[in-house]
Scaffold this motif. Structure first.
Motif: not given
Length: 312
Positions: A18-20, A143-144, A178-184, A203-204
């Motif tokens: 993901g992003v740093a 996430g997973q 781990w990244e999809d804010a819409t699904k979360a 925290a993702e």
């Protein structure tokens, strides 16, 4: 005569899923590498947002071909890719670090070390924070469903019930990303619609989606980085976090003195690589004790010295 150039700088590459600056797992890895670079111990290269194991293998091979001293695959899903490259004879002198859940199914080798964190301890710390809010039912969004995360949430339930034995802790909802804010966000709304009074998460990259859903209902969260957004600051009580420096520093020392390899490192409370972040009393969790930070520091010490045990 040419002047002595001095010892060559140790070159380290870390490949992130993901992003740093995600405020969580990726930031923990990238931040530790950046800190060692600022200290002058290494020269670092950070590759962000590598989407899958195939792309990870390409990146690992690229850095190995470029002569990096240590290549880190900073995701459990990258473990096979790191092993594939690390075991090739052409890269026998390159050192590799496999991270995440890999130590459950893979073994270190002469040029490969593995790392993991004690998932149960991590979850227990977070659950202890949640229990102190006295809020329930508690919904969990992640996430997973990798084995490490499943163990973490079992530890979470132990931590909650150590403080609030009657609290209902629901089974985790895994969105698959781990990244999809819409699904979360959608998962959080579903939990809130069904009566959850606290949301536990990580925290993702998906954190802003959960923060937005919880804030809209004035419901507290635990597990996010409060710096994720202004919204998170208003509703997130606190989190447990990784501090990789106590583990990564001796790893770099082994790299330099030639003893790297055939070793697994574990981040724990005792070695100060698993810590409680700042805990904040927010309006959505009015029952959180005023002295919660002092209690947290006391708990961390008791867990480290064995005065308090996790589980039966």
């Amino acid at each position: 005569m040419q002047p002595d150039a001095g010892p060559r700088t140790t070159r380290v590459a870390i490949i992130l899923g993901g992003v740093a600056n995600d405020g969580g797992f990726n930031e923990a890895g990238a931040g530790a590498v950046e800190a060692l670079q600022r200290e002058g111990k290494i020269s670092a290269q950070i590759r962000q947002s590598v989407a899958n194991a195939r792309d990870a293998e390409t990146a690992v091979r690229e850095y190995a071909n470029a002569g990096y001293d240590l290549v880190i695959g900073w995701s459990a899903s990258f473990s096979d890719a790191v092993y594939q490259v690390g075991r090739e004879p052409a890269f026998s002198k390159t050192r590799f670090l496999v991270t995440g859940d890999a130590s459950d199914k893979q073994k270190p080798a002469a040029n490969i070390e593995t790392w993991n964190y004690d998932n149960t301890q991590y979850g227990y710390l977070l659950g202890w924070i949640a229990g102190n809010t006295q809020l329930a039912p508690i919904g969990i969004i992640d996430g997973q469903p990798i084995p490490a995360q499943v163990r973490k949430w079992k530890g979470f339930e132990l931590g909650v019930h150590a403080v609030n034995p009657t609290a209902t802790v629901r089974q985790p909802i895994f969105t698959g990303s781990w990244e999809d804010a819409t699904k979360a966000n959608q998962a959080a709304v579903a939990q809130l619609d069904s009566g959850a009074h606290l949301i536990a998460t990580n925290a993702e990259g998906f954190s802003p989606g959960i923060a937005a859903a919880a804030a809209a209902r004035n419901v507290a969260t635990v597990g996010m980085n409060s710096a994720t957004s202004d919204t998170a600051k208003k509703i997130n009580v606190g989190r447990a976090r990784l501090d990789l420096l106590p583990v990564l520093r001796p790893m770099i020392d082994r790299l330099k003195n030639g003893t790297f390899g055939n070793r697994t490192s574990i981040s724990t409370i005792a070695n100060k690589s698993l810590v409680l972040d700042t805990i904040t009393k927010v309006a959505a969790a009015p029952s959180l004790p005023d002295d919660i930070q002092a209690r947290a520091e006391r708990l961390a010490q008791q867990l480290a010295d064995g005065t308090v045990k996790i589980g039966p």
